[in-house]
Design a protein around this motif. Structure first.
Motif, PDB file in Angstrom:
ATOM      1  N   ASP A 103      -2.635  -3.678   1.285  1.00 25.95           N
ATOM      2  CA  ASP A 103      -2.246  -4.152  -0.050  1.00 25.95           C
ATOM      3  C   ASP A 103      -1.594  -3.043  -0.863  1.00 25.95           C
ATOM      4  O   ASP A 103      -0.624  -3.276  -1.589  1.00 25.95           O
ATOM      5  CB  ASP A 103      -3.460  -4.713  -0.795  1.00 25.95           C
ATOM      6  N   GLU A 104      -2.101  -1.827  -0.727  1.00 29.77           N
ATOM      7  CA  GLU A 104      -1.519  -0.687  -1.435  1.00 29.77           C
ATOM      8  C   GLU A 104      -0.086  -0.420  -0.964  1.00 29.77           C
ATOM      9  O   GLU A 104       0.795  -0.126  -1.774  1.00 29.77           O
ATOM     10  CB  GLU A 104      -2.389   0.548  -1.227  1.00 29.77           C
ATOM     11  N   GLU A 105       0.156  -0.557   0.320  1.00 35.77           N
ATOM     12  CA  GLU A 105       1.507  -0.355   0.863  1.00 35.77           C
ATOM     13  C   GLU A 105       2.467  -1.429   0.348  1.00 35.77           C
ATOM     14  O   GLU A 105       3.603  -1.132  -0.041  1.00 35.77           O
ATOM     15  CB  GLU A 105       1.473  -0.365   2.396  1.00 35.77           C
ATOM     16  N   ILE A 106       2.018  -2.676   0.314  1.00 34.14           N
ATOM     17  CA  ILE A 106       2.875  -3.760  -0.187  1.00 34.14           C
ATOM     18  C   ILE A 106       3.121  -3.588  -1.682  1.00 34.14           C
ATOM     19  O   ILE A 106       4.241  -3.796  -2.168  1.00 34.14           O
ATOM     20  CB  ILE A 106       2.266  -5.134   0.153  1.00 34.14           C
ATOM     21  N   LEU A 107       2.107  -3.184  -2.430  1.00 35.38           N
ATOM     22  CA  LEU A 107       2.274  -2.893  -3.854  1.00 35.38           C
ATOM     23  C   LEU A 107       3.299  -1.777  -4.041  1.00 35.38           C
ATOM     24  O   LEU A 107       4.170  -1.867  -4.915  1.00 35.38           O
ATOM     25  CB  LEU A 107       0.935  -2.510  -4.479  1.00 35.38           C
ATOM     26  N   SER A 108       3.244  -0.744  -3.222  1.00 40.42           N
ATOM     27  CA  SER A 108       4.212   0.356  -3.296  1.00 40.42           C
ATOM     28  C   SER A 108       5.626  -0.136  -3.048  1.00 40.42           C
ATOM     29  O   SER A 108       6.567   0.300  -3.725  1.00 40.42           O
ATOM     30  CB  SER A 108       3.865   1.442  -2.280  1.00 40.42           C
TER      31      SER A 108
END
Length: 130
Positions: A103-108
């Motif tokens: 999720d953090e990667e997609i948010l980035s």
């Protein structure tokens, strides 16, 4: 000769605004209180939201949970444990405490997209009324 000097950045990560026609939907759950709203801004470490009832009667100092729906181009939903770190009236600053690495990667990716596709004038107007 006067050289331009860059002032230190207050935040560690860049904060972006969602596109006006593609809001970031947010559901905040805090001690039995639930409110649906939209993010006013978002970064890799947190977001800003405006809440209608200011979570009256709820302990805003405890951890909360949020469900976030990011719009295109990522079109991704995720949940995270968060902490309210700032309140000014009905405006709240929320820090992500637990978020998955996926999720953090997609948010980035969403943030990087908004950094490239947001003009500076609209950011200044939205943030500072300039």
């Amino acid at each position: 000769m006067n050289e331009a000097r860059q002032l230190p950045e207050k935040r560690l990560t860049k904060r972006v605004l969602p596109a006006q026609d593609q809001p970031i939907e947010v559901v905040i759950k805090l001690n039995g209180c639930i409110e649906t709203t939209h993010a006013t801004n978002i970064s890799r470490h947190g977001m800003g939201v405006v809440l209608a009832d200011e979570f009256q009667g709820c302990d805003i100092n405890s951890s909360a949970y949020i469900d976030v729906k990011l719009p295109q181009p990522v079109n991704h939903s995720f949940s995270a444990r968060v902490k309210i770190v700032h309140q000014q009236g009905n405006q709240f600053g929320i820090r992500f405490e637990i978020i998955t690495s996926v999720d953090e990667e997609i948010l980035s990716r969403y943030i990087d997209h908004r950094l490239v596709n947001t003009d500076g004038a609209s950011v200044m107007k939205a943030l500072y009324g300039i």
